[in-house]
Design a protein around this motif. Structure first.
Motif, short mmCIF file in Angstrom:
data_model
loop_
_atom_site.label_atom_id
_atom_site.label_comp_id
_atom_site.label_asym_id
_atom_site.label_seq_id
_atom_site.Cartn_x
_atom_site.Cartn_y
_atom_site.Cartn_z
N UNK A 1 0.81 -1.21 0.00
CA UNK A 1 0.00 0.00 0.00
C UNK A 1 0.85 1.26 0.00
N UNK A 2 1.96 1.25 0.71
CA UNK A 2 2.85 2.42 0.70
C UNK A 2 3.48 2.61 -0.67
N UNK A 3 3.87 1.52 -1.34
CA UNK A 3 4.44 1.64 -2.69
C UNK A 3 3.43 2.24 -3.65
N UNK A 4 2.14 2.01 -3.41
CA UNK A 4 1.09 2.54 -4.28
C UNK A 4 0.55 3.87 -3.75
N UNK B 1 -0.92 4.75 -1.02
CA UNK B 1 -2.23 4.70 -0.40
C UNK B 1 -2.25 5.48 0.91
N UNK B 2 -3.24 6.34 1.04
CA UNK B 2 -3.34 7.20 2.22
C UNK B 2 -3.56 6.40 3.49
N UNK B 3 -4.38 5.35 3.42
CA UNK B 3 -4.67 4.58 4.62
C UNK B 3 -3.46 3.77 5.07
N UNK B 4 -2.67 3.29 4.14
CA UNK B 4 -1.43 2.60 4.51
C UNK B 4 -0.48 3.57 5.20
N UNK B 5 -0.43 4.81 4.69
CA UNK B 5 0.42 5.83 5.32
C UNK B 5 -0.02 6.09 6.75
N UNK B 6 -1.33 6.22 6.96
CA UNK B 6 -1.84 6.47 8.31
C UNK B 6 -1.48 5.32 9.25
N UNK B 7 -1.64 4.09 8.77
CA UNK B 7 -1.33 2.94 9.61
C UNK B 7 0.16 2.89 9.95
N UNK B 8 1.01 3.18 8.96
CA UNK B 8 2.45 3.16 9.21
C UNK B 8 2.86 4.26 10.18
N UNK C 1 -1.41 10.07 -1.09
CA UNK C 1 -2.77 10.61 -1.13
C UNK C 1 -3.71 9.75 -1.97
N UNK C 2 -3.29 8.56 -2.35
CA UNK C 2 -4.13 7.72 -3.22
C UNK C 2 -5.37 7.25 -2.49
N UNK C 3 -6.50 7.26 -3.20
CA UNK C 3 -7.77 6.83 -2.63
C UNK C 3 -7.85 5.30 -2.61
N UNK C 4 -8.82 4.74 -1.86
CA UNK C 4 -8.89 3.28 -1.75
C UNK C 4 -9.32 2.62 -3.05
N UNK C 5 -8.98 1.34 -3.16
CA UNK C 5 -9.44 0.52 -4.28
C UNK C 5 -10.86 0.05 -4.01
#
Length: 603
Positions: free
Chosen positions: A85-88, A90-97, A136-140
């Protein structure tokens, strides 16, 4: 597009560019994956902590002690899950990390008093915060079925990793537990209970905490995926379909794949002027369009820009399957993407078609033999068929499908006999039997979609397995002979992948590389009908129109190919639905309709 379509060569050439620099999200994702792998190794393998890697492993989160081993294992698995998710971006992966890394740093200091270990987590956190605008990528698109898939995959992974954890302490084992005992110990440990395997010293606690961490991760991730709100994949709405049909009425003659944009399991983006559109489906993170944009060529760049904006917003990999030469030129010019020839579409000009001549001898003989056996053909528009006959045709097409999974995406409409598709053409073969079957005297079906006002494009080929061979040839000839009655001047048949390579590779003088490539294609034809489609199309002496795949980078091609195979139905990762439910479940207006399969091998 004020300048019109550029004047290029007769083939879309691959653009030559230097290597693309890796983005910050890609580097951060790789770093997370590396740290995650090392954390898992440090938490699982005791020898790893005392090997030459001891110095490096010691500064990673959670390297020693029962609590630290479980923490290392948990942190490593979570980082591995977040890495993609970070490679793509993804905002939610960033928040979790951002939440996980400070927690890991605090654990380093509290449990191990390790300043260096805490600094490792902080060092990874810094680029996340500095470059937060790049995540800042939105969810799939997602559904709650993913929770079940996560439970199955994480459960299987936990069992496998748990067996490793139980077995990597041979010097501390008491007795000689069997494989069944170890599996039982893993299962008990995942649920937080003590199993039959025992160890000397504090190893029992280390194993227990590690297994408990695996079970906790499986439970928490499954519960999270089950309770989070669904984000369903976009579908064509009635308004979208109405606008697309209006564009096809004005510009549908240009592309034989245009009508397939009306598949209701696709989404659509329109140009700012509304004069052009691109339809697509998201498959495994690939934003997959098919054919050319719909509408006025002058407005294509606006629709393409909207497509690329949507891909960037969600960090999807953009790709186009089966676009024409003109489409490939516009896509590569407007986006900087690359294009490669994928295969050829077989197009038969009605005026030039004839069964006379040596080249058509095999088809002519087959058709005459079948006609002498008592078969007759009927070619009609969908709007001219009664509801009872349409229902019989739909049921036959479903039951005569050659595989459990329906196939087709880029050249398949996914439905038969819809009231909105009255201009579609249906060719049927009939034979009066002494004992009528469940579909009366119906023996084979061909379904064509409109290609502007004067053409049709083949969508679906189905036949009764008990019918004589050659049904598809019979119906194609019948459709071509009946075409003037419907004011049709051209008929598009199947798409033949890598047609030119197959044709050149069998000629005298072909080089060893070309022959080897053809040999590989022939081998793959056992599963993917590559050679059989080419040979079937070639029977009708068509002209070949090249089709292209448009992609961003060479490294994306395997992923795009896998996504295309999923879209076409050759690979199915979804949970299977029992066949009796598929027969009785009617999808809602905007839900997915199953794609069609072109049954050529059965011909």
């Amino acid at each position: 597009m004020s300048g019109g379509v550029p004047n290029r060569s007769s083939r879309v050439r691959r653009l030559v560019r230097g290597p693309r620099p890796e983005s910050v999200p890609a580097l951060v994702g790789r770093a997370c994956a590396l740290v995650g792998l090392l954390d898992v190794a440090a938490g699982v393998f005791p020898r790893f902590r005392h090997s030459r890697m001891h110095t490096l492993a010691e500064v990673l989160p959670g390297s020693f002690g029962p609590f630290a081993a479980a923490l290392s294992l948990s942190a490593g698995i979570l980082l591995l899950l977040l890495a993609h998710g970070l490679k793509r971006s993804k905002r939610r992966a960033w928040r979790a990390a951002v939440v996980l890394l400070p927690a890991g740093a605090a654990a380093q200091f509290v449990y191990r008093h390790s300043v260096v270990g805490a600094l490792i987590s902080i060092a990874l956190l810094v680029p996340l915060l500095v470059h937060r605008d790049q995540f800042a990528a939105l969810p799939d698109p997602r559904s709650r079925w993913r929770a079940l898939a996560n439970f199955v995959l994480m459960g299987a992974g936990s069992l496998g990793l748990g067996l490793v954890i139980v077995s990597v302490h041979p010097n501390r084992l008491i007795g000689d537990p069997s494989l069944a005992d170890r599996l039982t110990h893993v299962l008990y440990g995942l649920f937080g209970f003590e199993g039959p395997v025992d160890y000397a010293g504090s190893t029992s606690w280390t194993v227990a905490f590690s297994l408990g961490a695996l079970g906790w991760l499986t439970a928490v991730t499954t519960i999270y995926l089950a309770l989070r709100p669904e984000h369903p994949a976009a579908r064509l709405t009635e308004e979208d379909e109405s606008r697309l049909r209006a564009l096809l009425d004005r510009h549908g003659r240009r592309d034989s794949l245009g009508h397939f944009a009306l598949r209701r399991d696709k989404a659509v983006v329109f140009s700012p002027s509304g004069k052009a559109a691109v339809t697509y489906r998201v498959v495994s993170g690939v934003m997959l369009a098919s054919g050319d944009p719909i509408g006025d060529v002058e407005a294509w760049p606006g629709a393409i820009e909207r497509f690329m904006d949507e891909a960037r917003a969600h960090s999807w990999t953009p790709a186009v399957m089966g676009c024409s030469e003109t489409g490939g030129e516009v896509w590569t010019r407007e986006t900087g993407l690359d294009a490669l020839e994928l295969g050829d579409e077989a197009v038969v000009d009605v005026e030039d078609f004839s069964l006379a001549g040596r080249a058509m001898r095999n088809v002519r003989q087959m058709v005459k033999r079948i006609e002498r056996a008592g078969y007759e053909t009927r070619v009609r528009r969908v709007r001219d068929l009664g509801e009872a006959e349409l229902d019989r045709i739909r049921r036959a097409a479903e039951d005569w499908r050659g595989t459990d999974t329906e196939r087709g995406f880029s050249m398949a409409l996914g439905r038969v006999g819809d009231p909105a598709d009255g201009d579609c053409l249906i060719a049927t073969a009939h034979k009066a039997d002494e004992i009528p079957g469940p579909y009366g005297d119906l023996k084979a079906i061909l379904h064509f979609v409109p290609w502007g006002p004067d053409g049709v494009s083949l969508d679906l080929m189905r036949r009764d397995r008990a019918a004589d061979p050659g049904m598809n040839e019979l119906l194609i000839v019948a459709a071509l002979q009946a075409a003037p009655r419907f004011a049709l001047t051209r008929v598009s048949l199947n798409f033949a992948m890598f047609r030119s390579a197959l044709a050149r590779g069998e000629k005298i003088g072909a080089g060893p590389v070309l022959r080897a490539w053809r040999g590989l294609l022939v081998f793959l034809s056992r599963w993917f009908q590559i050679e059989s489609l080419y040979k079937f199309n070639a029977k009708f002496q068509p002209r070949w129109e090249p089709r292209f795949v448009v992609y961003r980078a060479s490294g994306d091609l395997p992923r795009i190919g896998f996504a295309a195979m999923q879209a076409e139905g050759f690979v199915d990762l979804a949970l299977p639905l029992p066949r009796f439910l598929r027969h009785r479940t009617k999808p809602a207006r905007v839900c997915a309709h199953r794609p069609a399969e072109r049954d050529v091998q059965a011909a």
